[in-house]
Design a protein around this motif. Structure first.
Motif, PDB file in Angstrom:
ATOM      1  N   SER A 193      -4.840   7.853  18.574  1.00  0.00           N
ATOM      2  CA  SER A 193      -5.502   7.624  17.284  1.00  0.00           C
ATOM      3  C   SER A 193      -4.568   7.823  16.100  1.00  0.00           C
ATOM      4  O   SER A 193      -4.574   7.043  15.146  1.00  0.00           O
ATOM      5  N   GLY A 235      -6.410  -0.780  13.207  1.00  0.00           N
ATOM      6  CA  GLY A 235      -5.173   0.004  13.260  1.00  0.00           C
ATOM      7  C   GLY A 235      -3.990  -0.885  13.601  1.00  0.00           C
ATOM      8  O   GLY A 235      -2.942  -0.830  12.950  1.00  0.00           O
ATOM      9  N   GLY A 238     -10.403   9.510  16.147  1.00  0.00           N
ATOM     10  CA  GLY A 238      -9.936   8.395  15.336  1.00  0.00           C
ATOM     11  C   GLY A 238     -10.990   7.802  14.439  1.00  0.00           C
ATOM     12  O   GLY A 238     -10.856   7.804  13.210  1.00  0.00           O
ATOM     13  N   LEU A 294       2.183  -3.845   8.044  1.00  0.00           N
ATOM     14  CA  LEU A 294       3.349  -3.080   7.601  1.00  0.00           C
ATOM     15  C   LEU A 294       4.631  -3.737   8.098  1.00  0.00           C
ATOM     16  O   LEU A 294       5.628  -3.789   7.394  1.00  0.00           O
ATOM     17  N   ALA A 330      -0.800   4.416  10.058  1.00  0.00           N
ATOM     18  CA  ALA A 330      -0.550   3.047   9.600  1.00  0.00           C
ATOM     19  C   ALA A 330      -1.639   2.610   8.628  1.00  0.00           C
ATOM     20  O   ALA A 330      -1.355   2.000   7.584  1.00  0.00           O
ATOM     21  N   LEU A 331      -2.880   2.961   8.950  1.00  0.00           N
ATOM     22  CA  LEU A 331      -3.991   2.604   8.060  1.00  0.00           C
ATOM     23  C   LEU A 331      -3.862   3.306   6.719  1.00  0.00           C
ATOM     24  O   LEU A 331      -4.157   2.737   5.666  1.00  0.00           O
ATOM     25  N   PHE A 351     -11.826   0.223  15.504  1.00  0.00           N
ATOM     26  CA  PHE A 351     -10.781   1.136  15.024  1.00  0.00           C
ATOM     27  C   PHE A 351      -9.401   0.691  15.498  1.00  0.00           C
ATOM     28  O   PHE A 351      -8.461   0.559  14.703  1.00  0.00           O
ATOM     29  N   SER A 354      -3.129  -3.212  10.750  1.00  0.00           N
ATOM     30  CA  SER A 354      -2.378  -2.594   9.660  1.00  0.00           C
ATOM     31  C   SER A 354      -0.928  -2.355  10.067  1.00  0.00           C
ATOM     32  O   SER A 354      -0.028  -2.441   9.235  1.00  0.00           O
ATOM     33  N   LEU A 357      -2.233   5.099  14.590  1.00  0.00           N
ATOM     34  CA  LEU A 357      -3.037   4.043  13.975  1.00  0.00           C
ATOM     35  C   LEU A 357      -3.576   4.516  12.628  1.00  0.00           C
ATOM     36  O   LEU A 357      -3.573   3.771  11.647  1.00  0.00           O
ATOM     37  N   LEU A 358      -4.008   5.779  12.582  1.00  0.00           N
ATOM     38  CA  LEU A 358      -4.512   6.323  11.322  1.00  0.00           C
ATOM     39  C   LEU A 358      -3.411   6.361  10.271  1.00  0.00           C
ATOM     40  O   LEU A 358      -3.641   6.050   9.099  1.00  0.00           O
ATOM     41  N   LEU A 416     -11.677   7.882  10.111  1.00  0.00           N
ATOM     42  CA  LEU A 416     -11.340   6.657   9.376  1.00  0.00           C
ATOM     43  C   LEU A 416     -11.636   6.768   7.881  1.00  0.00           C
ATOM     44  O   LEU A 416     -10.782   6.447   7.054  1.00  0.00           O
TER      45      LEU A 416
END
Lengths: 262, 158, 275
Positions: free
Chosen positions: A155, B17, A53, B24, A161-162, B13, B20, A158-159, A57
């Motif tokens: 991970s 995450g 993760g 959203l 969404a980022l 992280f 975000s 979340l990635l 980034l």
């Protein structure tokens, strides 16, 4: 006779493919059954979240930003022809949430983290480290596979969404800051069009499914590596290719079920 | 890499995450206003709903006050029944007129509320009596052509 | 015949990766307690296979493998893992975990199998590293080690949980003469100091005859010769003589089995002429 041979080869290929699929599925179940260590020794999983993760980034945020900016520029160009340039935010948000966010993030994740997982496990196998572990009465499925699997599965959403967030931010920068569109119209139209369950939740569901696909492929190919330098490199390639194709196929199927008839 | 450093980075992280995801959900998906807010349901019968879709907005004076939750066809009267989910904060009189409108020529189809003067307000399970169906562009054009044709025909007679 | 003095034994073991080509064809051997036993033979004769059978990594097609009075092929997976805690295995190139430091490598068995406190693990790890003479390298990275050092660290890791039996897979491969005799002496010393037994798979006859108690020669899937180092040195058996003296040709032929020269080189010419 030629056709008979061809048919036989086709049948054999099909049977092999099915057997391979069954093998992967059995591996999946075995990893799931070996989950407890990934939970009780959270540090192992934490380490994998770091590698899968945190180290992904930068590529995720930068690509997300650029995808959003490009989409905004192109979208503005076309939509302004129809006097609908207010909808650029909607376009970007919808495209990112429904498709591009989960899909592109998963493709990047397969290239960045998936290949690294395969190469690491493959190298461990090629240098007898997995066997050494087994000889020390430690199951590599529990010690090596499960933490990596769960690290990736945690991970990846979340990635994704980022990635979507970075893209929407990129679109905001282009349309509002650069082109000078109204700030309220950008967010307002977006909020009116984006539905939480329909778009945001489905986006998260997609990214979780992709996470399982990528990480399972990566861990499996690592364990299935032929223990040579060439074997490791071809397994790494296979991870990226197979995971990418599986992501696109799964995305198509999920899109049918999620967005048909809306 | 030291353990504490890994912990810190993983913490950062996961935090950004989750932030975000929340972004959203709230800022983009506008979760705050709808899914959690208490709401009540009313039904509205239309002769024709045109291009109305599920989850289309319900607007009063241009403000989004609810969403279309369900669309069915009454098998007896052959009317379309739209179930509207209205935010609990907003009250509308019993004689409110629900009409199916389009924002702009190519815009989205939504349900518009024109509030009447009745003292009583709509409650959960109520039905809106006064409705105005969708304007079907093809029918309008057809009618226009017909009118033109008949006026031309009358002109010929004269 | 197996006696209670043996820590492990193989009884008439048959094994093949593919059914048509047996690797082991009726092998029996005993590993007595407290002794260092060498298994020798040319490359690809099934030496490593014997170690893998002993460790329960594979099951024999026929025959039995016994370790500490248990029949290894009949163990379930948990039982097998319990057995392996009493077994040390040194891989050909050490197989150290490349993502961990030397210290963490040796600490690995303690962390996985015990609940010892961090201070206790620290002391144990340094003790084990001291036993192989590498206490000073505790905080090095594994890629900073030479081949010989890596193997000694792996040895420290293998003896961490005080095994009953140590299995060494080609411990001398690719070492310079000094490292080679260091590792050799270490194997002997650890065996006697810890009161364990050792099995050594190797083709380094010179080094191993200096340190072992008993030698088995394996070839073509069977035991070709066996005896104490003295008996081996003075053996008149042609195979043993060829191996000990490193002669090029002998019972183990230089050439792999092939078609007669004439057929291979002139075959096409003969065929063409026949047409």
């Amino acid at each position: 006779m030629n056709i008979a041979n061809w048919l036989r080869a086709l049948g054999q290929t099909t049977i092999n493919a099915l057997a391979h699929l069954g093998f992967i599925f059995r591996f999946f179940i075995a990893v799931l059954l070996n989950t407890p260590m990934a939970v009780t020794r959270a540090r192992l999983t934490l380490r994998e979240i770091y590698f899968a993760g945190v180290l992904s980034l930068v590529i995720i945020l930068v690509s997300g930003l650029f995808v959003g900016m490009v989409l905004a520029l192109q979208g503005y160009d076309i939509l302004s022809t129809y006097g609908a340039s207010d909808s650029v935010g909607v376009l970007v948000a919808m495209a990112m949430l429904r498709e591009l966010g989960p899909v592109v993030a998963a493709l990047l994740f397969a290239g960045r983290a998936g290949s690294a997982i395969t190469a690491e496990i493959g190298l461990m196998k090629a240098t007898d480290q997995l066997l050494a572990m087994e000889m020390m009465a430690v199951d590599p499925l529990a010690r090596v596979a499960a933490p990596r699997f769960w690290g990736g599965v945690i991970s990846m959403p979340l990635l994704a969404a980022l990635f979507s967030t970075a893209a929407i931010f990129g679109a905001y920068v282009i349309t509002v800051q650069l082109i000078g569109m109204d700030d309220g119209a950008f967010w307002g139209n977006m909020q009116a069009a984006v539905d939480f369950r329909m778009d945001v939740l489905n986006s998260v569901i997609k990214s979780i499914v992709f996470a399982v696909i990528v990480t399972l492929t990566a861990v499996f190919e690592g364990f299935d590596t032929e223990p040579t330098a060439e074997g490791v490199s071809s397994a790494t390639t296979r991870t990226v290719v197979h995971a990418s194709l599986a992501i696109l196929a799964a995305d198509f199927i999920m899109t049918i079920f999620m967005f048909r008839g809306v | 890499m030291q353990r504490a450093t890994i912990d810190l980075w993983v913490g950062i992280f996961v935090a950004i995450g989750v932030i975000s995801l929340v972004f959203l959900a709230l800022k983009v998906g506008n979760l705050m206003t709808w899914s959690n807010a208490p709401s009540y349901r009313v039904e509205a019968h239309f002769d024709n709903i045109g291009g109305l879709k599920l989850r289309a907005p319900v607007k009063a004076a241009g403000v989004v006050v609810g969403r279309v939750e369900n669309i069915t066809l009454d098998s007896v009267s052959y009317e379309a029944i739209a179930t509207l989910n209205i935010d609990q904060r907003y009250r509308f009189s019993k004689d409110t007129i629900a009409s199916i409108l389009t924002s702009g020529l190519l815009g989205e189809v939504y349900v518009g509320f024109d509030v009447g003067g009745d003292e009583e307000t709509l409650k959960d399970g109520d039905t809106i009596i006064k409705t105005q169906s969708a304007v079907i562009l093809e029918k309008l054009i057809g009618q226009f052509m017909l009118n033109q044709a008949s006026s031309l025909a009358q002109g010929d007679h004269k | 015949m197996p006696s209670s003095d043996d820590i492990a034994s193989l009884n008439d073991v048959h094994f093949g990766y593919v059914a048509s080509r047996p690797v082991l064809d009726g092998i029996s051997m005993r590993i007595p307690r407290g002794k260092v036993v060498a298994i020798m033979g040319g490359s690809g004769c099934g030496k490593t296979t014997i170690l893998r059978l002993l460790a329960g990594q594979m099951r024999p097609d026929k025959g039995n493998v016994v370790f500490d009075r248990q029949s290894v092929p009949r163990l379930s997976k948990p039982e097998l893992y319990a057995m392996r805690r009493r077994l040390g295995f040194l891989f050909q190139f050490g197989a150290l975990f490349t993502d961990m430091s030397v210290y963490e490598n040796v600490a690995f068995p303690f962390r996985e199998h015990t609940d010892l406190s961090e201070e206790l693990i620290h002391d144990l790890v340094l003790m084990k590293l001291n036993a192989v003479g590498l206490r000073g390298a505790a905080y090095s990275r594994t890629n900073e080690l030479s081949g010989g050092m890596a193997r000694r660290v792996a040895l420290a890791r293998a003896i961490a949980l005080d095994p009953l039996l140590m299995l060494y897979d080609e411990p001398f491969t690719g070492l310079d003469p000094i490292s080679l005799s260091v590792v050799g002496q270490l194997i002997r010393r650890l065996n006697d100091a810890l009161g364990i037994s050792s099995v050594l798979v190797t083709h380094d006859i010179y080094q191993s005859l200096k340190i072992v108690d008993y030698v088995y020669f394996v070839g073509e899937g069977r035991i070709l010769a066996e005896g104490t180092p003295e008996a081996i040195r003075s053996s008149t058996d042609p195979f043993v003589k060829q191996f000990v003296n490193g002669e090029e040709d002998g019972p183990v032929p230089l050439h792999m089995k092939a078609l007669p020269l004439a057929t291979d080189f002139l075959g096409r010419a003969i065929e063409e002429r026949a047409q």
